[in-house]
Design a protein around this motif. Structure first.
Motif, PDB file in Angstrom:
ATOM      1  N   GLU A   1       4.800  -0.355   9.267  1.00 58.31           N
ATOM      2  CA  GLU A   1       4.071  -0.322   8.577  1.00 58.31           C
ATOM      3  C   GLU A   1       3.019  -2.291   8.197  1.00 58.31           C
ATOM      4  OE1 GLU A   1       5.387   0.101   4.069  1.00 58.31           O
ATOM      5  OE2 GLU A   1       7.413   1.017   5.307  1.00 58.31           O
ATOM      6  N   PHE A   2       2.402  -2.247   7.678  1.00 59.37           N
ATOM      7  CA  PHE A   2       1.705  -3.386   7.956  1.00 59.37           C
ATOM      8  C   PHE A   2       0.723  -3.867   6.932  1.00 59.37           C
ATOM      9  CE2 PHE A   2      -1.399  -6.072  10.501  1.00 59.37           C
ATOM     10  CZ  PHE A   2      -1.666  -7.382  10.539  1.00 59.37           C
ATOM     11  N   TRP A   3       0.446  -4.939   5.925  1.00 57.20           N
ATOM     12  CA  TRP A   3       0.119  -4.863   4.327  1.00 57.20           C
ATOM     13  C   TRP A   3      -0.045  -6.256   4.734  1.00 57.20           C
ATOM     14  CZ3 TRP A   3       0.409  -0.844   1.129  1.00 57.20           C
ATOM     15  CH2 TRP A   3       1.201   0.474   1.540  1.00 57.20           C
ATOM     16  N   GLU A   4      -1.450  -6.170   3.717  1.00 56.49           N
ATOM     17  CA  GLU A   4      -2.455  -7.298   3.412  1.00 56.49           C
ATOM     18  C   GLU A   4      -0.988  -8.502   3.247  1.00 56.49           C
ATOM     19  OE1 GLU A   4      -5.054  -9.569   4.038  1.00 56.49           O
ATOM     20  OE2 GLU A   4      -5.359  -7.355   4.981  1.00 56.49           O
ATOM     21  N   SER A   5      -1.136  -8.131   1.944  1.00 56.47           N
ATOM     22  CA  SER A   5       0.255  -9.035   1.089  1.00 56.47           C
ATOM     23  C   SER A   5       1.547  -8.339   1.195  1.00 56.47           C
ATOM     24  CB  SER A   5      -0.731 -10.018   0.362  1.00 56.47           C
ATOM     25  OG  SER A   5      -0.869  -9.324  -1.069  1.00 56.47           O
ATOM     26  N   GLU A   6       2.534  -9.119   0.083  1.00 56.86           N
ATOM     27  CA  GLU A   6       3.499  -8.846  -0.509  1.00 56.86           C
ATOM     28  C   GLU A   6       3.005  -8.454  -1.430  1.00 56.86           C
ATOM     29  OE1 GLU A   6       7.579  -8.249  -0.590  1.00 56.86           O
ATOM     30  OE2 GLU A   6       6.649  -9.584   0.891  1.00 56.86           O
ATOM     31  N   GLY A   7       2.019  -8.727  -2.502  1.00 55.55           N
ATOM     32  CA  GLY A   7       2.053  -8.673  -3.589  1.00 55.55           C
ATOM     33  C   GLY A   7       1.453  -6.554  -3.449  1.00 55.55           C
ATOM     34  N   ASP A   8       0.139  -6.412  -1.911  1.00 57.57           N
ATOM     35  CA  ASP A   8      -0.119  -5.435  -1.654  1.00 57.57           C
ATOM     36  C   ASP A   8       1.685  -4.232  -1.500  1.00 57.57           C
ATOM     37  OD1 ASP A   8      -2.842  -5.608  -1.890  1.00 57.57           O
ATOM     38  OD2 ASP A   8      -2.448  -6.387  -0.240  1.00 57.57           O
ATOM     39  N   LEU A   9       2.196  -4.690  -0.948  1.00 54.37           N
ATOM     40  CA  LEU A   9       3.530  -4.004  -0.376  1.00 54.37           C
ATOM     41  C   LEU A   9       4.513  -3.682  -1.309  1.00 54.37           C
ATOM     42  CD1 LEU A   9       5.191  -2.287   1.325  1.00 54.37           C
ATOM     43  CD2 LEU A   9       6.692  -5.182   1.521  1.00 54.37           C
ATOM     44  N   GLY A  10       4.728  -4.115  -2.493  1.00 64.40           N
ATOM     45  CA  GLY A  10       5.046  -4.347  -3.547  1.00 64.40           C
ATOM     46  C   GLY A  10       4.808  -3.257  -5.219  1.00 64.40           C
ATOM     47  N   ALA A  11       3.259  -3.029  -5.163  1.00 67.68           N
ATOM     48  CA  ALA A  11       2.317  -2.459  -5.741  1.00 67.68           C
ATOM     49  C   ALA A  11       2.872  -0.988  -5.297  1.00 67.68           C
ATOM     50  CB  ALA A  11       1.391  -2.921  -5.784  1.00 67.68           C
TER      51      ALA A  11
END
Length: 100
Positions: free
Chosen positions: A58-68
């Protein structure tokens, strides 16, 4: 809030005869994740060498995006029991070309 990109990478094993079924059970989740805000990539795939292993990336723009995403992901409820797992979260502070 941390604005570093985030990678979740690793693998887990299930019974060989259940592996393909487990991978297929994530198809809807993968399609939805790839449309989610901040998802740069997500793949859950059968390993080409080990018949019990499932690779996760998984590759996410930010920790916030991952959490959402995690709050709405709704993963499959019934999957074959995991036998072994090796998964890590990585915060990316700098990126560049893989080959010079």
């Amino acid at each position: 809030m941390n604005s570093n990109k985030v990678i979740i990478a690793g693998w887990y094993t299930v019974e060989a005869k259940k592996r393909d079924e487990v991978v297929e059970s994530f198809e809807d989740l993968i399609k939805r994740a790839r449309q989610a805000p901040g998802c740069l990539d997500l793949a859950i795939t059968a390993d080409p060498i080990d018949p019990t292993r499932i690779n996760n990336f998984e590759f996410w723009e930010s920790e916030g995006d991952l959490g959402a995403w995690r709050s709405v992901a709704n993963p499959p409820k019934k999957i074959s029991p995991i036998i072994e797992i090796e998964m890590q979260k990585h915060e990316i502070k700098q990126s560049g070309p893989p080959f010079n």
